[in-house]
Design a protein around this motif. Structure first.
Motif, PDB file in Angstrom:
ATOM      1  N   LEU A  74       0.828  -1.196   0.000  1.00  0.00           N
ATOM      2  CA  LEU A  74       0.000   0.000   0.000  1.00  0.00           C
ATOM      3  C   LEU A  74       0.866   1.252   0.000  1.00  0.00           C
ATOM      4  O   LEU A  74       1.935   1.277   0.619  1.00  0.00           O
ATOM      5  N   PRO A  75       0.425   2.327  -0.703  1.00  0.00           N
ATOM      6  CA  PRO A  75       1.185   3.586  -0.693  1.00  0.00           C
ATOM      7  C   PRO A  75       1.125   4.237   0.675  1.00  0.00           C
ATOM      8  O   PRO A  75       0.213   3.983   1.465  1.00  0.00           O
ATOM      9  N   LEU A  76       2.092   5.088   0.976  1.00  0.00           N
ATOM     10  CA  LEU A  76       2.125   5.764   2.276  1.00  0.00           C
ATOM     11  C   LEU A  76       0.935   6.700   2.441  1.00  0.00           C
ATOM     12  O   LEU A  76       0.453   6.922   3.541  1.00  0.00           O
ATOM     13  N   SER A  77       0.451   7.256   1.325  1.00  0.00           N
ATOM     14  CA  SER A  77      -0.727   8.124   1.358  1.00  0.00           C
ATOM     15  C   SER A  77      -1.602   7.811   0.152  1.00  0.00           C
ATOM     16  O   SER A  77      -1.087   7.403  -0.891  1.00  0.00           O
ATOM     17  N   PRO A  78      -2.917   7.962   0.290  1.00  0.00           N
ATOM     18  CA  PRO A  78      -3.816   7.652  -0.830  1.00  0.00           C
ATOM     19  C   PRO A  78      -3.604   8.614  -1.985  1.00  0.00           C
ATOM     20  O   PRO A  78      -3.172   9.754  -1.779  1.00  0.00           O
ATOM     21  N   PRO A  79      -3.886   8.182  -3.229  1.00  0.00           N
ATOM     22  CA  PRO A  79      -3.726   9.074  -4.381  1.00  0.00           C
ATOM     23  C   PRO A  79      -4.693  10.241  -4.312  1.00  0.00           C
ATOM     24  O   PRO A  79      -5.802  10.108  -3.797  1.00  0.00           O
ATOM     25  N   SER A  80      -4.278  11.388  -4.831  1.00  0.00           N
ATOM     26  CA  SER A  80      -5.136  12.566  -4.826  1.00  0.00           C
ATOM     27  C   SER A  80      -6.183  12.450  -5.925  1.00  0.00           C
ATOM     28  O   SER A  80      -6.083  11.600  -6.810  1.00  0.00           O
ATOM     29  N   ALA A  81      -7.165  13.334  -5.886  1.00  0.00           N
ATOM     30  CA  ALA A  81      -8.207  13.343  -6.919  1.00  0.00           C
ATOM     31  C   ALA A  81      -7.592  13.627  -8.282  1.00  0.00           C
ATOM     32  O   ALA A  81      -8.034  13.093  -9.304  1.00  0.00           O
ATOM     33  N   THR A  82      -6.569  14.467  -8.300  1.00  0.00           N
ATOM     34  CA  THR A  82      -5.890  14.786  -9.563  1.00  0.00           C
ATOM     35  C   THR A  82      -5.237  13.549 -10.146  1.00  0.00           C
ATOM     36  O   THR A  82      -5.341  13.272 -11.345  1.00  0.00           O
ATOM     37  N   GLN A  83      -4.566  12.772  -9.304  1.00  0.00           N
ATOM     38  CA  GLN A  83      -3.898  11.562  -9.766  1.00  0.00           C
ATOM     39  C   GLN A  83      -4.885  10.518 -10.261  1.00  0.00           C
ATOM     40  O   GLN A  83      -4.586   9.761 -11.190  1.00  0.00           O
ATOM     41  N   VAL A  84      -6.063  10.490  -9.660  1.00  0.00           N
ATOM     42  CA  VAL A  84      -7.075   9.499 -10.036  1.00  0.00           C
ATOM     43  C   VAL A  84      -7.783   9.883 -11.336  1.00  0.00           C
ATOM     44  O   VAL A  84      -8.031   9.033 -12.198  1.00  0.00           O
ATOM     45  N   ASN A  85      -8.108  11.164 -11.490  1.00  0.00           N
ATOM     46  CA  ASN A  85      -8.964  11.607 -12.597  1.00  0.00           C
ATOM     47  C   ASN A  85      -8.233  12.203 -13.799  1.00  0.00           C
ATOM     48  O   ASN A  85      -8.845  12.409 -14.840  1.00  0.00           O
ATOM     49  N   PHE A  86      -6.957  12.508 -13.641  1.00  0.00           N
ATOM     50  CA  PHE A  86      -6.220  13.163 -14.719  1.00  0.00           C
ATOM     51  C   PHE A  86      -4.893  12.465 -15.005  1.00  0.00           C
ATOM     52  O   PHE A  86      -4.339  11.800 -14.125  1.00  0.00           O
ATOM     53  N   VAL A  87      -4.414  12.666 -16.227  1.00  0.00           N
ATOM     54  CA  VAL A  87      -3.055  12.250 -16.584  1.00  0.00           C
ATOM     55  C   VAL A  87      -2.204  13.507 -16.562  1.00  0.00           C
ATOM     56  O   VAL A  87      -2.547  14.514 -17.176  1.00  0.00           O
ATOM     57  N   SER A  88      -1.111  13.468 -15.825  1.00  0.00           N
ATOM     58  CA  SER A  88      -0.283  14.658 -15.630  1.00  0.00           C
ATOM     59  C   SER A  88       0.816  14.771 -16.679  1.00  0.00           C
ATOM     60  O   SER A  88       1.570  13.825 -16.911  1.00  0.00           O
ATOM     61  N   TYR A  89       0.884  15.951 -17.283  1.00  0.00           N
ATOM     62  CA  TYR A  89       1.959  16.277 -18.220  1.00  0.00           C
ATOM     63  C   TYR A  89       2.579  17.604 -17.793  1.00  0.00           C
ATOM     64  O   TYR A  89       1.950  18.402 -17.087  1.00  0.00           O
ATOM     65  N   PHE A  90       3.808  17.832 -18.246  1.00  0.00           N
ATOM     66  CA  PHE A  90       4.499  19.067 -17.894  1.00  0.00           C
ATOM     67  C   PHE A  90       5.266  19.598 -19.101  1.00  0.00           C
ATOM     68  O   PHE A  90       5.629  18.840 -20.007  1.00  0.00           O
ATOM     69  N   ILE A  91       5.482  20.906 -19.089  1.00  0.00           N
ATOM     70  CA  ILE A  91       6.358  21.531 -20.068  1.00  0.00           C
ATOM     71  C   ILE A  91       7.308  22.420 -19.273  1.00  0.00           C
ATOM     72  O   ILE A  91       6.879  23.201 -18.414  1.00  0.00           O
ATOM     73  N   THR A  92       8.595  22.255 -19.508  1.00  0.00           N
ATOM     74  CA  THR A  92       9.586  22.983 -18.717  1.00  0.00           C
ATOM     75  C   THR A  92      10.347  24.001 -19.568  1.00  0.00           C
ATOM     76  O   THR A  92      10.539  23.800 -20.771  1.00  0.00           O
ATOM     77  N   ASP A  93      10.748  25.077 -18.923  1.00  0.00           N
ATOM     78  CA  ASP A  93      11.509  26.146 -19.592  1.00  0.00           C
ATOM     79  C   ASP A  93      10.804  26.600 -20.876  1.00  0.00           C
ATOM     80  O   ASP A  93      11.430  26.786 -21.916  1.00  0.00           O
ATOM     81  N   PHE A  94       9.484  26.788 -20.764  1.00  0.00           N
ATOM     82  CA  PHE A  94       8.669  27.126 -21.939  1.00  0.00           C
ATOM     83  C   PHE A  94       8.848  28.600 -22.307  1.00  0.00           C
ATOM     84  O   PHE A  94       8.422  29.478 -21.566  1.00  0.00           O
ATOM     85  N   THR A  95       9.479  28.852 -23.385  1.00  0.00           N
ATOM     86  CA  THR A  95       9.851  30.164 -23.944  1.00  0.00           C
ATOM     87  C   THR A  95      10.979  30.844 -23.154  1.00  0.00           C
ATOM     88  O   THR A  95      11.758  31.593 -23.717  1.00  0.00           O
TER      89      THR A  95
END
Length: 213
Positions: free
Chosen positions: A49-70
């Protein structure tokens, strides 16, 4: 001298009772096995089991990132829902958070229009603003400097988080939840596919920026 063998007469009722008892024992064993198997499927090993339950964001969304944008340090997140909607906001490593006191103001009046006065309506999303990935979304300010936040996704700008106008501190305390900046719907699947090529996953982001989320 011949010994006569005595044949014991079989009692049909006794045989039926023995057979029924054996059948019941067998069914109980199977039922017990099924319960054990079901319990092992439903109840995870506590060590897994994870140390803490997943957040609503982790459950309902796929996370992407963009770094150093412009510009260096201009890091943003794109949380994509299964229905295609993309939530845009500032990543934890955005340069604005490094300024003393954090973000103190947000202004949606950038470019040629004020994004906060957009009123989208109907299934066709009437009045939605068309955006390119590098379209200016807003400007966030600190005591030291100001930074332009981009749309990151080509599509239709459906709404901005007007709550931030009066409560910009939400960007400092919960940028990934109540402090989100806008919601954009990619116009076509092809637009999202092309955008995705410039994005990185959560794991890639954590490795690149050496952070734990």
């Amino acid at each position: 001298m011949e010994i006569q063998k005595t044949e014991v007469a079989k009692n049909p009722e006794t045989d039926d009772t023995i057979e029924t008892t054996k059948q019941n024992q067998s069914e109980e064993e199977v039922e017990h096995c099924d319960e054990d198997e079901l319990r092992s499927l439903l109840l995870s090993d506590i060590g897994d089991l994870p140390l803490s339950p997943p957040s609503a964001t982790q459950v309902n969304f796929v996370s992407y990132f963009i770094t150093d944008f412009t510009k260096p340090g201009h890091d943003q997140y794109i949380y994509r829902h299964a229905n295609g909607l993309c939530v845009i906001g500032l990543a934890p490593t955005h340069i604005a958070f490094k300024d003393e006191g954090g973000i103190t103001n947000i202004d949606f009046n950038v470019g040629k229009s004020d994004r906060s006065v957009l009123k989208v309506s109907g299934k066709r999303k009437k009045n939605a603003m068309r955006s390119e990935s590098n379209t200016a979304l807003c400007k966030v300010s600190t005591a030291k400097d100001s930074y332009i936040v981009r749309c990151c996704v080509k599509g239709s700008l459906l709404e901005v988080n007007e709550r931030l106008i009066k409560q910009p501190q939400l960007l400092n305390s919960s940028a990934d939840r109540e402090g989100y900046i806008a919601i954009i719907m990619p116009t076509r699947p092809a637009d999202w596919t092309k955008n995705k090529e410039s994005l990185i996953t959560l794991e890639e982001y954590k490795a690149k920026k050496e952070v734990s989320l």
